[in-house]
Design a protein around this motif. Structure first.
Motif, short mmCIF file in Angstrom:
data_model
loop_
_atom_site.label_atom_id
_atom_site.label_comp_id
_atom_site.label_asym_id
_atom_site.label_seq_id
_atom_site.Cartn_x
_atom_site.Cartn_y
_atom_site.Cartn_z
N THR A 148 -2.91 -5.64 -0.80
CA THR A 148 -2.86 -4.55 -1.86
C THR A 148 -1.91 -5.15 -3.00
O THR A 148 -2.07 -4.62 -4.20
N THR A 149 -1.03 -5.66 -2.82
CA THR A 149 0.10 -6.33 -3.99
C THR A 149 -0.84 -7.25 -4.62
O THR A 149 -0.64 -7.38 -5.99
N ASP A 166 -5.51 -5.72 3.91
CA ASP A 166 -4.16 -6.35 3.51
C ASP A 166 -4.66 -6.64 2.18
O ASP A 166 -5.81 -6.65 1.60
N SER A 174 -6.63 -0.95 -5.09
CA SER A 174 -5.81 -1.35 -3.70
C SER A 174 -6.46 -0.70 -2.51
O SER A 174 -6.55 -1.23 -1.35
N LEU A 175 -6.89 0.82 -2.74
CA LEU A 175 -7.41 1.55 -1.57
C LEU A 175 -8.68 0.58 -0.93
O LEU A 175 -9.00 0.54 0.11
N THR A 227 -3.81 -7.19 -5.15
CA THR A 227 -4.66 -6.30 -6.09
C THR A 227 -4.00 -5.76 -7.20
O THR A 227 -4.72 -5.64 -8.27
N SER A 274 0.88 -1.21 -0.01
CA SER A 274 -0.01 -0.14 0.12
C SER A 274 0.90 1.21 -0.02
O SER A 274 0.56 2.20 -0.73
N GLN A 310 -4.30 2.33 -8.00
CA GLN A 310 -4.60 2.64 -6.61
C GLN A 310 -5.89 2.84 -5.97
O GLN A 310 -6.03 2.48 -4.89
N THR A 317 -9.45 -2.56 -1.42
CA THR A 317 -9.05 -3.69 -0.76
C THR A 317 -8.50 -3.52 0.36
O THR A 317 -8.95 -4.25 1.65
N ARG A 318 -7.81 -2.51 0.83
CA ARG A 318 -7.22 -2.00 2.13
C ARG A 318 -8.38 -1.80 3.09
O ARG A 318 -8.27 -2.15 4.38
#
Length: 259
Positions: free
Chosen positions: A76-77, A74, A65-66, A79, A41, A62, A68-69
């Motif tokens: 993010t990678t 967790d 990933s946001l 994603t 992240s 981004q 997902t976070r």
């Protein structure tokens, strides 16, 4: 397409570096100094390309990933990898003649199908799983991982855990029940004679932006006026100044609201 493939290769290489428990670190250059991390992240937030096409891809990653976070904290990678694959295959399908609405419909159906499969494979998280994850997150620090596991077990699924850098050499854990908010009134006019004003059964509004105009405070006051028997507590990380503060004080003095 060549420009797209070049962007995919660079981002894919970045994902391969920071993915998994055996990941390597990335050196990020900032105005305040360099940062040495392997947190997905953190790395994704630093993606700021000057190329417009590359910037669109980075912005899409981004946003994914946001989300997902926010949902699970967790992944993010992971994603990043999935988003890259979906973007690459999506552009290929469009180039081959697939209509965008049709592609979106297929993606939604595929997403529902995959989520159903993942639900079948899912299992409750055991204490042994927590220890393994905490050990990875703490980069092999057994003492820190033990404190993390105990904190997770103590606060439960609905609890909140924050980690702060200490001034000593040891690791300590502090448990608190409920939420503690620094009580700093925006005006002494809100305080009673004993410097405290109890608010029982109050309405709570959390605001993250400055409030200085009447428009900033109007909706809050209109909403609180519907429950005149309940005082209004405004919790803000910014400031309440100008006409907004004067309006609140005027309404309080006339008995139109209780803040």
């Amino acid at each position: 397409m060549r420009e797209l493939e070049a962007s995919y290769r660079e981002l894919w290489y970045l994902a391969s570096i920071i993915y998994g428990p055996n990941s390597s670190n990335v050196l990020l250059q900032r105005a305040s100094g360099c940062l040495f991390v392997n947190d997905g992240s953190t790395v994704l937030r630093e993606l700021k390309s000057q190329n417009r096409l590359r910037a669109v891809i980075e912005s899409t990653i981004q946003q994914a990933s946001l989300k997902t976070r926010e949902d699970c904290g967790d992944g993010t990678t992971t994603t990043l990898i999935l988003t890259l694959v979906l973007l690459r295959e999506g552009f290929k399908a469009i180039a081959a003649g697939t209509q965008v609405p049709q592609l979106i419909d297929q993606l939604r159906k595929a997403s529902t199908y995959v989520c159903g499969i993942l639900s079948d494979f899912s299992k409750p998280v055991e204490e042994s799983d927590l220890k393994h994850l905490a050990l990875i997150s703490s980069k092999g620090e057994h003492e820190i991982s033990e404190h993390i596991v105990q904190a997770v077990l103590e606060v439960g699924e609905d609890g909140f855990i924050s980690i702060e850098e200490g001034k000593g050499v040891g690791v300590t854990t502090d448990y608190r029940v409920g939420m503690k908010i620094p009580t700093i009134p925006c005006s002494h006019a809100f305080l009673s004679g004993d410097s405290k004003k109890p608010l029982e059964g109050c309405l709570v509004a959390t605001v993250q932006t400055p409030m200085s105009s009447f428009e900033d405070i109007r909706d809050l006051l209109e909403c609180s006026s519907q429950w005149k028997d309940n005082p209004l507590l405004i919790v803000t990380t910014s400031y309440v100044t100008g006409i907004a503060l004067d309006t609140i004080l005027l309404n309080n003095s006339k008995g139109l609201s209780d803040c």
